[in-house]
Scaffold this motif. Sequence first.
Motif, short mmCIF file in Angstrom:
data_model
loop_
_atom_site.label_atom_id
_atom_site.label_comp_id
_atom_site.label_asym_id
_atom_site.label_seq_id
_atom_site.Cartn_x
_atom_site.Cartn_y
_atom_site.Cartn_z
N CYS A 1 0.79 -1.23 0.00
CA CYS A 1 0.00 0.00 0.00
C CYS A 1 0.83 1.28 0.00
O CYS A 1 0.32 2.33 -0.37
N CYS A 2 2.08 1.21 0.44
CA CYS A 2 2.92 2.41 0.43
C CYS A 2 4.39 2.02 0.58
O CYS A 2 4.71 0.85 0.79
N ASP A 3 5.27 2.99 0.50
CA ASP A 3 6.70 2.77 0.61
C ASP A 3 7.06 2.45 2.07
O ASP A 3 6.93 3.32 2.94
N PRO A 4 7.52 1.23 2.37
CA PRO A 4 7.82 0.89 3.76
C PRO A 4 9.02 1.64 4.33
O PRO A 4 9.16 1.72 5.55
N THR A 5 9.86 2.23 3.47
CA THR A 5 11.03 2.95 3.99
C THR A 5 10.65 4.27 4.66
O THR A 5 11.47 4.85 5.36
N VAL A 6 9.42 4.74 4.45
CA VAL A 6 8.97 5.98 5.09
C VAL A 6 8.08 5.70 6.30
O VAL A 6 7.49 6.60 6.86
#
Length: 147
Positions: free
Chosen positions: A72-77
């Motif tokens: 669902c989204c960038d896990p690094t953020v």
Amino acid sequence: MPRKPRYLHELVICGALVWVKDRLAIVLGIRRASRLHTALKTYFVRKAAGREVVGLFAAPSLGLLAALVDECCDPTVCEYAPVHTGGLLVPAATGATWPLDEASAGSGLEDAVLSQQWQDDLSRADGTLDWKPLAGAARAMIASLGR
């Protein structure tokens, strides 16, 4: 060192059927699918900037948590906090049944509410939850898959 598996068979994560090849299984430290359900941990995940809610996830490792968040989204953020005992409750009757069928209008969890313990954990401004960055696990997973 244990023998490298050729394929990891069906994994059930958060009710979804996932097929995972050997490399991802090794990266995430999973040896046998049959042991997965006993090792699941639950996490709240939010975006670090602005503390926007991403979701509630169950995963046996931080690497697999990063893979789930990546849907669902960038896990690094993102950052995560381990969750203690609690649950999602359906406060009223729902027309949905499990397993879901094609005629179901939803999952049955559309009006779900947090249990009192989880509500308390998320409402406290005193920092009860221990939030940690997910970026390290996400980068390690990506780097290992690229080898």
